[in-house]
Design a protein around this motif. Structure first.
Motif, PDB file in Angstrom:
ATOM      1  N   TYR A   1      28.608  77.293 -27.014  1.00  0.00           N
ATOM      2  CA  TYR A   1      29.382  77.833 -27.732  1.00  0.00           C
ATOM      3  C   TYR A   1      30.146  78.702 -28.430  1.00  0.00           C
ATOM      4  O   TYR A   1      28.909  79.306 -28.166  1.00  0.00           O
ATOM      5  CB  TYR A   1      29.484  76.527 -29.351  1.00  0.00           C
ATOM      6  N   ARG A   2      30.707  79.344 -28.574  1.00  0.00           N
ATOM      7  CA  ARG A   2      31.503  80.649 -28.281  1.00  0.00           C
ATOM      8  C   ARG A   2      32.938  80.946 -29.159  1.00  0.00           C
ATOM      9  O   ARG A   2      33.333  80.522 -29.268  1.00  0.00           O
ATOM     10  CB  ARG A   2      31.919  80.253 -26.617  1.00  0.00           C
ATOM     11  N   ASP A   3      32.957  81.936 -29.918  1.00  0.00           N
ATOM     12  CA  ASP A   3      34.134  83.011 -30.626  1.00  0.00           C
ATOM     13  C   ASP A   3      33.631  84.251 -30.335  1.00  0.00           C
ATOM     14  O   ASP A   3      33.373  84.634 -30.763  1.00  0.00           O
ATOM     15  CB  ASP A   3      33.426  82.712 -31.809  1.00  0.00           C
ATOM     16  N   ALA A   4      34.500  84.728 -29.382  1.00  0.00           N
ATOM     17  CA  ALA A   4      35.291  85.979 -28.571  1.00  0.00           C
ATOM     18  C   ALA A   4      35.899  86.923 -29.897  1.00  0.00           C
ATOM     19  O   ALA A   4      35.458  87.734 -29.940  1.00  0.00           O
ATOM     20  CB  ALA A   4      35.419  86.013 -27.015  1.00  0.00           C
ATOM     21  N   SER A   5      36.253  85.882 -30.575  1.00  0.00           N
ATOM     22  CA  SER A   5      37.122  86.619 -31.489  1.00  0.00           C
ATOM     23  C   SER A   5      36.662  87.172 -33.125  1.00  0.00           C
ATOM     24  O   SER A   5      37.204  87.886 -33.505  1.00  0.00           O
ATOM     25  CB  SER A   5      38.049  85.966 -32.175  1.00  0.00           C
ATOM     26  N   MET A   6      35.196  86.605 -33.219  1.00  0.00           N
ATOM     27  CA  MET A   6      34.291  86.668 -33.790  1.00  0.00           C
ATOM     28  C   MET A   6      34.989  86.421 -35.400  1.00  0.00           C
ATOM     29  O   MET A   6      34.570  86.694 -36.921  1.00  0.00           O
ATOM     30  CB  MET A   6      33.874  87.877 -34.586  1.00  0.00           C
ATOM     31  N   GLY A   7      36.026  85.474 -35.228  1.00  0.00           N
ATOM     32  CA  GLY A   7      36.364  85.229 -35.991  1.00  0.00           C
ATOM     33  C   GLY A   7      35.592  84.104 -37.333  1.00  0.00           C
ATOM     34  O   GLY A   7      35.235  84.421 -38.905  1.00  0.00           O
ATOM     35  N   VAL A   8      34.870  83.696 -36.862  1.00  0.00           N
ATOM     36  CA  VAL A   8      33.422  82.450 -37.507  1.00  0.00           C
ATOM     37  C   VAL A   8      32.212  82.928 -38.453  1.00  0.00           C
ATOM     38  O   VAL A   8      32.291  82.951 -39.183  1.00  0.00           O
ATOM     39  CB  VAL A   8      31.956  81.743 -36.662  1.00  0.00           C
ATOM     40  N   PHE A   9      32.326  84.574 -37.698  1.00  0.00           N
ATOM     41  CA  PHE A   9      31.040  85.919 -38.324  1.00  0.00           C
ATOM     42  C   PHE A   9      32.078  86.551 -39.706  1.00  0.00           C
ATOM     43  O   PHE A   9      31.901  86.229 -40.647  1.00  0.00           O
ATOM     44  CB  PHE A   9      30.699  87.174 -37.933  1.00  0.00           C
ATOM     45  N   ASN A  10      33.498  86.443 -39.007  1.00  0.00           N
ATOM     46  CA  ASN A  10      34.319  86.913 -40.675  1.00  0.00           C
ATOM     47  C   ASN A  10      34.088  86.293 -41.545  1.00  0.00           C
ATOM     48  O   ASN A  10      33.967  86.069 -42.717  1.00  0.00           O
ATOM     49  CB  ASN A  10      35.462  87.782 -39.950  1.00  0.00           C
ATOM     50  N   THR A  11      34.580  84.420 -41.164  1.00  0.00           N
ATOM     51  CA  THR A  11      34.614  83.502 -42.763  1.00  0.00           C
ATOM     52  C   THR A  11      33.122  83.664 -42.894  1.00  0.00           C
ATOM     53  O   THR A  11      33.471  83.333 -44.436  1.00  0.00           O
ATOM     54  CB  THR A  11      34.827  82.419 -41.555  1.00  0.00           C
ATOM     55  N   MET A  12      32.533  83.671 -42.198  1.00  0.00           N
ATOM     56  CA  MET A  12      30.597  83.524 -43.325  1.00  0.00           C
ATOM     57  C   MET A  12      30.692  84.525 -43.672  1.00  0.00           C
ATOM     58  O   MET A  12      30.262  84.517 -45.080  1.00  0.00           O
ATOM     59  CB  MET A  12      29.581  83.491 -42.490  1.00  0.00           C
TER      60      MET A  12
END
Length: 226
Positions: free
Chosen positions: A165-176
């Motif tokens: 699984y991948r999120d190169a935008s780092m949006g998942v981290f920023n949301t958390m």
């Protein structure tokens, strides 16, 4: 020598977790003391997570030993986790909702994060031991750029059980981070089969330990048809 590389000693991960816990703990105190200023209003349970509070209360005693850094979600205010968008192994967009029906251990990692690199074999071992229709380790890589570096790292340490699984935008981290659930990497969420938060952790853990397996086994949904 190769086996030691794939399975770092639990004491090493525990020491890393302890050090990270001191740093994250200080950040957590700061966040708590500089909150939104709601006047201490009593929390209310989210209607979409009516039973999550009971589950949190039942699982909290199991957040000990190698997983003692896990912070239980407030039982009086169970809530769903949404807004986590990432890409699946086939390159298509996914959300946590698409994985509903099983308990999830969502872990954010990056190749430049040393504790993440140390922790990854243990996550792979946990998926091998307990992964299936009722549980999955969802390890989301947040390296920016292309897939070459993270895929090469996973090949190097012989990770075979974890889906990519991948999120190169780092949006998942920023949301958390905005939700007060991530202060750095690795960051981990334990989420039940209905998408409700059970607990969160900042820092690494020995996820292949007996302590971790007991916690996850207790968090599993009932078998189908039961």
């Amino acid at each position: 020598m190769q086996d030691q590389k794939k399975r770092p000693p639990a004491v090493k991960l525990f020491a890393l977790a302890a050090l990270f816990g001191v740093i994250a703990g200080a950040a957590a105190v700061y966040v708590k003391e500089t909150g939104s200023g709601n006047g201490g209003a009593a929390p209310t349970a989210d209607a979409s997570c009516p039973l999550a509070g009971e589950k949190v209360a039942a699982l909290t005693p199991l957040m000990r030993g190698q997983v003692a850094a896990m912070t239980p979600a407030p039982p009086a205010n169970p809530r769903p986790i949404g807004g986590l968008d990432f890409v699946g192994p086939d390159g298509k967009p996914l959300t946590l909702a698409s994985l509903a029906g099983k308990t999830l251990l969502v872990n954010l990692w990056a190749t430049w994060c040393l504790p993440c690199r140390e922790e990854m074999p243990a996550l792979d071992a946990l998926q091998e031991a307990l992964g299936g229709d009722r549980f999955e380790v969802v390890a989301i890589n947040i390296d920016t750029g292309d897939d070459e570096k993270p895929k090469a790292f996973l090949d190097e340490i012989a990770v075979r059980e974890l889906s990519y699984y991948r999120d190169a935008s780092m949006g998942v981290f920023n949301t958390m981070k905005k939700e007060g659930l991530a202060f750095g990497l690795p960051a981990t969420l334990l989420i039940d089969e209905k998408g409700c938060l059970i607990g969160s952790m900042n820092g690494p853990a020995a996820w292949d330990s007996d302590d971790a397996k007991r916690l996850i086994e207790a968090a599993l949904p009932p078998p189908a048809g039961s």
